[in-house]
Enzyme design. Structure first.
Site, PDB file in Angstrom:
ATOM      1  CE  LYS A   1      -4.179  -1.788   0.080  1.00 11.83           C
ATOM      2  NZ  LYS A   1      -4.119  -3.254  -0.141  1.00 11.83           N
TER       3      LYS A   1
HETATM    4  C1  LIG Z   1      -5.452  -4.035   0.593  1.00 10.93           C
HETATM    5  C2  LIG Z   1      -6.895  -3.836   0.642  1.00 10.93           C
HETATM    6  C3  LIG Z   1      -7.683  -4.261   1.718  1.00 10.93           C
HETATM    7  C4  LIG Z   1      -7.179  -5.152   2.823  1.00 10.93           C
HETATM    8  O1  LIG Z   1      -6.033  -4.795   3.423  1.00 10.93           O
HETATM    9  P1  LIG Z   1      -5.057  -5.865   4.111  1.00 10.93           P
HETATM   10  O2  LIG Z   1      -4.240  -4.988   4.993  1.00 10.93           O
HETATM   11  O3  LIG Z   1      -4.236  -6.514   3.039  1.00 10.93           O
HETATM   12  O4  LIG Z   1      -5.901  -6.815   4.879  1.00 10.93           O
HETATM   13  C5  LIG Z   1      -9.024  -3.945   1.734  1.00 10.93           C
HETATM   14  N1  LIG Z   1      -9.580  -3.254   0.727  1.00 10.93           N
HETATM   15  C6  LIG Z   1      -8.874  -2.848  -0.334  1.00 10.93           C
HETATM   16  C7  LIG Z   1      -9.544  -2.062  -1.394  1.00 10.93           C
HETATM   17  C8  LIG Z   1      -7.515  -3.139  -0.427  1.00 10.93           C
HETATM   18  O5  LIG Z   1      -6.836  -2.770  -1.508  1.00 10.93           O
END
Ligand SMILES: *Cc1c(COP(=O)(O)O)cnc(C)c1O
Length: 397
Positions: free
Chosen positions: A186
């Protein structure tokens, strides 16, 4: 997008603060921790950056969605409206609570179509969950109007759009609750982690207790704390929070670099006849983590995606044929293929996803290609990439 590209001395310093005390937990051990409260510090700084009253850090973005829904009292049989284009975490968090995911079409914003949302509302609907996919946002004003009219909760999944804004507000801060992920890929990362923001003191208190086994966090004797309601463990560790603190300081710099790189790629692609761009709702500013564009047809999109790969252009996505981000790839959800039995509410209320008509979503997603925007590219590298993309796409049109 990935914050790991700018990992450096600042992250090491924050983690070392924690390692030197040995207190890897965010709660308790007051005497040993040399006054380091990384998770608390991150929460205060993040709430402020997101112009929200409160932030609750948790162990992942999926945990953030789960905790946010739980904090707002969503449970068995409650219906949560979510888009066909999102990450699997959306329905995972809903199902986890025994609630029922209701999938509806997206439009040319690549997020929830407000008309489809309105049509899906039943007496059991409790929450609308827009997902700001690939750096840009849902039409939040239209969704908020619908939520206000029907008394529904608006929960923003801003995991892929941190730092973007809508009507001048940071994404995530517009609805009743907003969720973020700090997983490794992210925009800012702490390895694994997530956050919930809200202006509601009640939701914040609920989230605070729920993510730590129901602990009321009153006093300084953990063992003596009470548990006003059932909770779970979605805590973040102090180590992960420490990394996140350093990354948060870098967010605005990351956003500036993303905007520069995005603009160069977008301008090059704009010159191709036949390429158009995803609609950004009026009043919205992207976080520039992806350039999302449409080809004239599904077959052109597939050819363009292949041509990009053949030309050695990395990090271009064709979500329509992807296992994780679009309904087409979710046969485990469509077939309700879970390890143990699902609750009777889920079984009886869930729409038949193998029969549902998502042709409107198909029409947009089939034509969509997205290019990740990296932070580490130099201006020269982005210009080279933009030219390579232009040439590859033009060659198939
Ligand atoms: C990455 C992501 C999540 C979940 O995040 P994690 O930390 O990997 O559990 C939820 N929603 C979206 C749109 C994402 O891109």
């Amino acid at each position: 997008m990935p914050g790991f590209e700018v990992f450096g001395a600042e992250e090491r310093k924050q983690v070392n603060d924690v390692l030197e005390t040995g207190v890897l937990m965010r709660y308790g051990f007051d005497g040993m921790r040399n006054n380091h409260w990384k998770a608390k510090e991150f929460e205060t700084a993040f709430a402020q950056r997101m112009q929200s009253n409160y932030c609750q850090l948790v162990s992942s973005g999926t945990a953030a969605l789960t905790v946010a829904l739980a904090a707002a009292g969503i449970g068995a049989g409650d219906e949560v409206i979510m888009p066909t284009f999102t990450f699997v975490a959306s329905f995972e968090s809903i199902l986890m609570l025994g609630a029922v995911p209701v999938l509806v079409d997206i439009d040319d914003t690549l997020t929830l179509d407000p008309k489809a949302v309105e049509a899906a509302i039943t007496p059991k609907t409790k929450c609308v969950m827009p997902v700001h996919m690939c750096g840009s946002m849902a039409d939040l004003q239209a969704l908020k109007d619908i939520c206000d009219t029907h008394g529904l909760l608006l929960l923003e999944d801003a995991c892929q759009a941190i730092g973007g804004t809508y009507q001048g507000k940071p994404l995530g801060s517009y609805g009743d609750l907003g969720c973020f992920s700090f997983d490794y890929v992210k925009t800012i990362t702490c390895g694994e982690g997530g956050g919930v923001i809200t202006n509601s003191e009640k939701y914040k208190l609920n989230a605070d207790h729920y993510q730590d086994h129901g602990h009321d966090h009153i006093g300084n004797d953990r063992g003596a704390e009470t548990h006003p309601f059932l909770g779970y463990n979605f805590r973040i560790s102090e180590m992960n929070a420490a990394v996140g603190l350093a990354q948060l300081d870098k967010l605005d710099g990351i956003l500036r670099t993303q905007e520069r790189n995005y603009t160069i790629v977008r301008e090059a692609l704009s010159e191709i006849d036949g390429v158009t761009f995803r609609r950004v709702p009026e009043g919205g500013v992207e976080n520039y983590s992806f350039v999302n564009f449409f080809l004239p047809s599904e077959s052109f999109a597939q050819k363009a995606h292949k041509a990009l790969a053949d030309a050695g252009v990395d990090a271009c996505f064709y979500w329509y044929k992807n296992n994780w981000h679009y309904i087409n790839g979710w046969e485990h959800l469509r077939d309700q293929n879970s390890l143990g039995p699902l609750s009777s509410e889920i079984k009886s209320q869930m729409q038949d996803l193998n029969k549902a008509d998502f042709s409107k979503s198909d029409a947009w997603m089939g034509r969509t290609v997205s290019s990740l925007v990296k932070i580490g590219w130099t201006e020269t590298q982005v210009r080279e990439r933009a030219e390579a993309m232009k040439k590859a796409i033009a060659s198939v049109l």
